[in-house]
Design an enzyme around this catalytic site. Structure first.
Site, PDB file in Angstrom:
ATOM      1  N   ARG A  13      18.617  15.734 -21.815  1.00 44.00           N
ATOM      2  CA  ARG A  13      18.017  15.486 -20.603  1.00 44.00           C
ATOM      3  C   ARG A  13      17.541  16.719 -19.350  1.00 44.00           C
ATOM      4  NH1 ARG A  13      22.796  16.858 -17.289  1.00 44.00           N
ATOM      5  NH2 ARG A  13      24.491  15.927 -19.086  1.00 44.00           N
TER       6      ARG A  13
ATOM      7  N   TYR B 123       4.205   4.882   0.340  1.00 42.29           N
ATOM      8  CA  TYR B 123       4.814   3.767  -0.545  1.00 42.29           C
ATOM      9  C   TYR B 123       6.124   2.937   0.105  1.00 42.29           C
ATOM     10  CZ  TYR B 123       6.684   1.794  -5.188  1.00 42.29           C
ATOM     11  OH  TYR B 123       7.466   0.415  -6.765  1.00 42.29           O
TER      12      TYR B 123
ATOM     13  N   ASP C 290       1.909  12.618  -2.264  1.00 42.30           N
ATOM     14  CA  ASP C 290       2.427  11.832  -3.914  1.00 42.30           C
ATOM     15  C   ASP C 290       0.798  11.684  -3.503  1.00 42.30           C
ATOM     16  OD1 ASP C 290       2.545   9.415  -4.412  1.00 42.30           O
ATOM     17  OD2 ASP C 290       4.056   8.551  -4.174  1.00 42.30           O
TER      18      ASP C 290
ATOM     19  N   LYS D  32       1.683   4.679 -12.550  1.00 42.16           N
ATOM     20  CA  LYS D  32       0.477   4.429 -12.291  1.00 42.16           C
ATOM     21  C   LYS D  32      -0.970   4.461 -13.679  1.00 42.16           C
ATOM     22  CE  LYS D  32       3.417   2.395 -10.096  1.00 42.16           C
ATOM     23  NZ  LYS D  32       3.008   2.879  -8.922  1.00 42.16           N
TER      24      LYS D  32
HETATM   25  C1  LIG Z   1       4.172   3.166  -7.950  1.00 39.50           C
HETATM   26  C2  LIG Z   1       4.155   4.635  -6.811  1.00 39.50           C
HETATM   27  C3  LIG Z   1       5.396   4.555  -6.709  1.00 39.50           C
HETATM   28  C4  LIG Z   1       6.921   4.899  -7.484  1.00 39.50           C
HETATM   29  O1  LIG Z   1       7.064   5.010  -8.452  1.00 39.50           O
HETATM   30  P1  LIG Z   1       7.219   4.219  -9.718  1.00 39.50           P
HETATM   31  O2  LIG Z   1       6.838   4.889 -11.265  1.00 39.50           O
HETATM   32  O3  LIG Z   1       7.773   3.119  -9.944  1.00 39.50           O
HETATM   33  O4  LIG Z   1       8.982   4.592  -9.403  1.00 39.50           O
HETATM   34  C5  LIG Z   1       5.875   6.389  -5.629  1.00 39.50           C
HETATM   35  N1  LIG Z   1       4.513   6.658  -5.228  1.00 39.50           N
HETATM   36  C6  LIG Z   1       3.892   5.530  -5.477  1.00 39.50           C
HETATM   37  C7  LIG Z   1       2.487   6.257  -4.439  1.00 39.50           C
HETATM   38  C8  LIG Z   1       3.318   4.247  -5.690  1.00 39.50           C
HETATM   39  O5  LIG Z   1       1.925   3.426  -6.271  1.00 39.50           O
END
Ligand SMILES: *Cc1c(COP(=O)(O)O)cnc(C)c1O
Length: 397
Positions: free
Chosen positions: A63, A116, A186, A211
């Site tokens: 962790r 998101y 992000d 992703k």
């Molecule tokens: C999918 C996504 C998230 C969240 O990610 P997870 O891995 O599903 O928790 C955050 N920001 C963007 C732009 C995303 O496409």
């Protein structure tokens, strides 16, 4: 490790760095080694003490840190031009660690309306419960970020670019120039090969590695890159939050980075070809692709992005019926959420990812019942284009 090959003395393209990086602790193995152990033995009390208190310890308790996870973090840090990175169990794990790790009751956050949906829910529903006040602005308007800052109170500017789902962009230079708060981006849709927010002066760059970085729809992973100082601060919260990345997923993230360059090349080529086809079709009223000259922020895209990416959003000349029929009529493209994997995915934001939004929030985010988002995959470009043409015929039959 001293004898690891490094790119420090070489000038190579980021696509090459993505393959060379993240190999420390791997010995002679070329594929990422999975350190599955949740705990590690210490030779001495002093060693145990050092490991229990160091933000970069990778052999104490998983962790806190783990060698496979650390290798993934090193690779992302190198690609982002960052001092370090911290991986999480998901993109949302990274988002919550940044927001709750850096803000306190009384903090003020400025973010954008185009977000998101999970991040939006965090800001709308969770932050107020902890006394964190959030202002939503139009992220495409650089003045709006600055204007919303409350001197002395605004802790964080949280941007997403390109933003879900309409691929709106935030001007990274202008965002970074706002004085006072920390700036977080992000950068999931761009990937570390598509843009480097830290080069513009932003403090933290964050990804859902579930992703494109993972790239095969088989890992759930998040990562945030930035200065050691900020990461150490976030680490203090993250160790207690417990949304640490699993070593198996981190290994999937390393594997994903090694093929990211070639995957993005194919996905970008299909996206660009499809954008051209859709722009010429009168059944489509608007096409959004950052590297299409028709994108309202095309100049900005060319200035701050290396790659146009594998996402494309468009508006059908119709409503819910046409939108639904289109996404249900594709045969190669699959109706599923997520992005950046080998399969081309179609999503209908109004009925899925953004289904919890109120009508006025949907309008703010520019989403209509005829909005379709596509994440282009690795299939042959002509096959994908033909599939989209067939689905358009079916939607408007
Ligand atoms: C999918 C996504 C998230 C969240 O990610 P997870 O891995 O599903 O928790 C955050 N920001 C963007 C732009 C995303 O496409």
């Amino acid at each position: 490790m001293d004898d690891e090959p490094t790119t420090d003395d070489l000038t190579v393209a980021p696509e090459t760095t993505a393959i060379l990086a993240g190999r420390s602790g791997n010995g002679p193995a070329l594929a990422p080694v999975v350190w599955a152990s949740s705990t590690f033995e210490s030779a001495t009390v002093a060693e145990g003490r050092r490991m229990a208190t160091s933000t970069s310890a990778d052999r104490f308790y998983s962790r806190y840190g783990n060698p496979t996870v650390n290798a993934f973090e090193e690779a992302v840090a190198e690609l982002e031009g960052a001092e370090g990175a911290r991986a999480f169990a998901s993109g949302m794990g990274a988002v919550t660690a940044v927001v709750l790790g850096l803000c306190s009751s009384g903090s003020h956050v400025v973010t954008q309306r185009q977000l998101y949906a999970g991040t939006q829910m965090l800001f709308q529903a969770v932050c107020p419960r902890f006394g964190i006040d959030v202002t939503f602005v139009d992220g495409t308007d650089p003045e709006a970020w600055e204007a919303a800052v409350r001197p002395g109170a605004t802790t964080l500017l949280f941007a997403e670019t390109p933003a879900n789902p309409r691929l709106d962009l935030v001007d990274l230079d202008r965002l970074a120039a706002v004085k006072g708060p920390m700036k977080v981006v992000d950068s999931t849709f761009a990937t570390p090969l598509g843009q480097r927010p830290l080069d513009h002066g932003v403090d933290l760059s964050l990804h859902s590695a579930t992703k494109a970085i993972g790239g095969h729809n088989d890992v759930t992973l998040g990562v945030v890159a930035g200065s050691r100082e900020l990461l150490d601060w976030i680490w203090g919260f993250a160790v207690l939050q417990g949304a640490n990345a699993a070593p198996y997923d981190a290994a999937g993230g390393i594997r994903g980075l090694r093929t990211l360059g070639v995957r993005l090349r194919q996905q970008g080529a299909t996206a660009a070809a499809l954008a051209e086809v859709l722009e010429a079709d009168e059944r489509v009223t608007e096409v959004r692709y950052p590297f299409s000259p028709s994108h309202p922020q095309y100049e900005l895209a060319r200035r701050q992005m290396r790659l146009g990416g594998g996402l494309l959003t468009f508006e059908l000349a119709g409503g819910l019926e046409e939108g639904s029929r289109f996404v249900e009529s594709t045969k190669i493209c699959r109706l599923a959420t997520s992005l950046g994997g080998p399969e081309t995915l179609v999503t209908h934001p109004a009925s899925t990812t953004h289904v919890n939004l109120l009508p006025e929030e949907l309008a703010d985010a520019g989403i209509t019942p005829a909005t379709v988002r596509m994440s282009l995959g690795l299939e042959d470009t002509d096959d994908v284009v033909a599939d989209v043409r067939r689905a358009l015929d079916a939607a408007f039959a």
